[in-house]
Design an enzyme around this catalytic site. Structure first.
Site, PDB file in Angstrom:
ATOM      1  N   GLY A 242      44.646  32.401  34.550  1.00 37.03           N
ATOM      2  CA  GLY A 242      43.669  31.997  35.557  1.00 37.03           C
ATOM      3  C   GLY A 242      44.228  31.618  36.915  1.00 37.03           C
ATOM      4  O   GLY A 242      43.477  31.176  37.789  1.00 37.03           O
ATOM      5  N   GLU A 280      49.666  32.100  30.046  1.00 38.93           N
ATOM      6  CA  GLU A 280      49.486  33.546  29.805  1.00 38.93           C
ATOM      7  C   GLU A 280      48.698  34.098  30.983  1.00 38.93           C
ATOM      8  O   GLU A 280      47.488  34.155  30.960  1.00 38.93           O
ATOM      9  CB  GLU A 280      48.769  33.798  28.475  1.00 38.93           C
ATOM     10  N   GLY A 282      47.658  36.914  33.923  1.00 40.09           N
ATOM     11  CA  GLY A 282      47.509  38.351  34.119  1.00 40.09           C
ATOM     12  C   GLY A 282      47.456  38.684  35.601  1.00 40.09           C
ATOM     13  O   GLY A 282      48.417  39.153  36.202  1.00 40.09           O
ATOM     14  N   ARG A 283      46.318  38.378  36.195  1.00 43.90           N
ATOM     15  CA  ARG A 283      46.042  38.741  37.583  1.00 43.90           C
ATOM     16  C   ARG A 283      47.161  38.342  38.554  1.00 43.90           C
ATOM     17  O   ARG A 283      47.612  39.137  39.368  1.00 43.90           O
ATOM     18  CB  ARG A 283      44.741  38.038  38.028  1.00 43.90           C
ATOM     19  N   CYS A 358      27.687  59.849  43.066  1.00 43.62           N
ATOM     20  CA  CYS A 358      26.310  59.956  43.525  1.00 43.62           C
ATOM     21  C   CYS A 358      25.551  58.682  43.185  1.00 43.62           C
ATOM     22  O   CYS A 358      24.580  58.711  42.429  1.00 43.62           O
ATOM     23  CB  CYS A 358      25.642  61.147  42.882  1.00 43.62           C
ATOM     24  N   TYR A 387      43.123  44.408  36.934  1.00 44.25           N
ATOM     25  CA  TYR A 387      41.715  44.690  36.680  1.00 44.25           C
ATOM     26  C   TYR A 387      41.206  45.797  37.608  1.00 44.25           C
ATOM     27  O   TYR A 387      40.131  45.680  38.202  1.00 44.25           O
ATOM     28  CB  TYR A 387      40.867  43.405  36.821  1.00 44.25           C
TER      29      TYR A 387
HETATM   30  C1  LIG Z   1      41.910  37.230  30.628  1.00 47.29           C
HETATM   31  C2  LIG Z   1      42.649  36.165  29.967  1.00 47.29           C
HETATM   32  C3  LIG Z   1      43.876  35.724  30.480  1.00 47.29           C
HETATM   33  C4  LIG Z   1      44.439  36.239  31.773  1.00 47.29           C
HETATM   34  O1  LIG Z   1      43.635  35.797  32.823  1.00 47.29           O
HETATM   35  P1  LIG Z   1      44.105  35.968  34.352  1.00 47.29           P
HETATM   36  O2  LIG Z   1      42.943  35.420  35.107  1.00 47.29           O
HETATM   37  O3  LIG Z   1      44.287  37.432  34.568  1.00 47.29           O
HETATM   38  O4  LIG Z   1      45.353  35.188  34.509  1.00 47.29           O
HETATM   39  C5  LIG Z   1      44.553  34.761  29.791  1.00 47.29           C
HETATM   40  N1  LIG Z   1      44.082  34.260  28.631  1.00 47.29           N
HETATM   41  C6  LIG Z   1      42.909  34.658  28.103  1.00 47.29           C
HETATM   42  C7  LIG Z   1      42.455  34.070  26.832  1.00 47.29           C
HETATM   43  C8  LIG Z   1      42.147  35.615  28.745  1.00 47.29           C
HETATM   44  O5  LIG Z   1      40.986  35.980  28.228  1.00 47.29           O
END
Ligand SMILES: *Cc1c(COP(=O)(O)O)cnc(C)c1O
Length: 410
Positions: A242, A280, A282-283, A358, A387
């Protein structure tokens, strides 16, 4: 916009795109349409995050942000492991590494996924409900294989000093905080299931770094209470991902150094001896390493509004339309003009950047200022690494997929 463009310019990527344009001209290929990933920039960013983390903290990469095997391979020597949300993601990770630690999360895990996850030796499974917990226990017992789990908890409390509410909201994720005692009793009754800790992921795309660290303080306090009330001995608290990215206001960002500073304070006050803190993300790790490039196919004025139509669109890159923002981009001027008739251009005006689909929803940026734009120029969209491709509806209208290129591979 022009200011934005100066701030963004990824010089190396621009020269790479110029090379692609040159190649296209020589080989008379189709218009330029591609994702470009700067793996060097990715490694550097991930390394900076990992190196700054306090002791007993580790960083996992949440694969769902971008499951490209090249990105996973680049991150492999840097992050502690990977968080996967499906058996498909687990297989992708296992093709890159036979033994890197994997955390298996996500609601709605099927029996076959749990079974195969155990076969593929995941390090931890996040149990998202009591029923799922029972199924994990049942499968583990049948296999006579011990399984380590974290309970994913949806907290009911809010942070007292927080400007935004981060939990206490009904969602389909995790186990309600009021069911924690019941969930712990259930795990303790399952002979092949070991409770290794708790997982909480209450926020996504948060830009307030200090708030993020204070949220971890709340998590630590909750876990401390559960440890005491239930005499637990656990090893992990997974505080989720997050960490946010601002796509439209580049002055606003998640200040990583502030997060680390605040986190150090939080750990001084609330550290639980023997408990490792996992993030954990991602973004935050991959967003900036990715670019989406697309050539301008047409320029028109319709009911007094200017439109540029690109070879590509939201079927490749759905993020801006799904988040309702204007994706930042820069214009790469292409002087070559192959046709025997004049070239249409617009100067110092606002243009809507639309795709080749379209549907009026196929828009990547709405009425944004451009200095100079011509048919045949190429747009380089920034912050497209997370994403992007995998959340998009690739086959709507059956246009060819974009190319994928990787720079700074080693
Ligand atoms: C999507 C997700 C993440 C990664 O979230 P980011 O916003 O991309 O850092 C981490 N943990 C869980 C459980 C998720 O669903």
């Amino acid at each position: 916009m022009s200011q934005l463009v100066t701030a963004l310019s990824g010089g190396q990527v621009v020269s790479y795109v110029e090379k692609l344009i040159q190649q296209k001209r020589e080989r008379e290929q189709q218009p330029v349409c591609a994702y470009i990933y700067d793996l060097g920039a990715l490694r550097e960013r991930a390394q900076r995050c990992v190196s700054s983390l306090p002791d007993d903290c580790s960083l996992f990469y949440a694969v769902k942000a971008n499951p490209d095997p090249q990105l996973i391979a680049s991150l492999l020597p840097i992050v502690k492991g990977f968080e996967a949300a499906s058996i498909g993601e687990i297989r992708t990770i296992r093709e890159v590494s036979a033994d890197v630690p994997i955390i298996f999360g996500g609601p709605g895990k099927k029996d076959a996924e749990i079974e195969e996850a155990l076969e593929r030796n995941v390090m931890l499974i996040h149990a998202e409900s009591l029923h799922e917990l029972q199924r994990i226990g049942w499968i583990a017992e049948r296999r006579q294989q011990r399984v380590a789990i974290l309970l994913r908890i949806n907290l009911r409390r809010t942070l007292p000093e927080a400007s935004i509410t981060m939990s206490g909201r009904p969602t389909q994720f995790g186990i309600d905080e009021i069911q924690v005692p019941e969930a712990i009793r259930l795990v303790q009754s399952l002979p092949f299931v070991q409770l290794e800790g708790f997982h909480m992921h209450s926020l996504s795309n948060n830009l307030d770094a200090r708030l993020h660290a204070r949220m971890v303080a709340t998590y630590l306090q909750c876990v401390q209470t559960w440890i005491q009330e239930h005499s637990l001995s656990i090893r992990y608290l997974n505080a989720g991902g997050g960490f946010g990215i601002s796509y439209t206001d580049l002055e606003r960002r998640f200040e990583w150094n502030d997060f680390i500073e605040e986190l150090q304070q939080v750990l001084e006050d609330y550290r639980i001896p023997g408990v490792q803190l996992i993030f954990e993300s991602g973004r935050y790790i991959v967003a900036h390493c990715g670019y989406y490039v697309a050539e301008v196919i047409d320029l028109k004025t319709n009911h007094d509004q200017h439109y540029a139509i690109i070879r590509g669109g939201t079927h490749h890159f759905r993020l801006p339309v799904s988040w309702q923002h204007n994706q930042p981009f820069e214009v790469i001027a292409v002087d070559d003009w192959p046709y025997p008739f004049p070239r249409t251009e617009r100067r110092q005006t606002s243009v809507t950047i639309a795709g080749e689909l379209c549907t009026p929803k196929d828009v990547l940026a709405h009425e944004v200022h451009v200095e100079h734009l011509r048919i045949g120029d190429v747009l380089l969209f920034h912050i497209a690494g997370a994403y992007g491709w995998t959340i998009s509806h690739h086959d709507f209208l059956s246009h060819p997929h974009p190319h994928f290129y990787y720079i700074n591979q080693t």
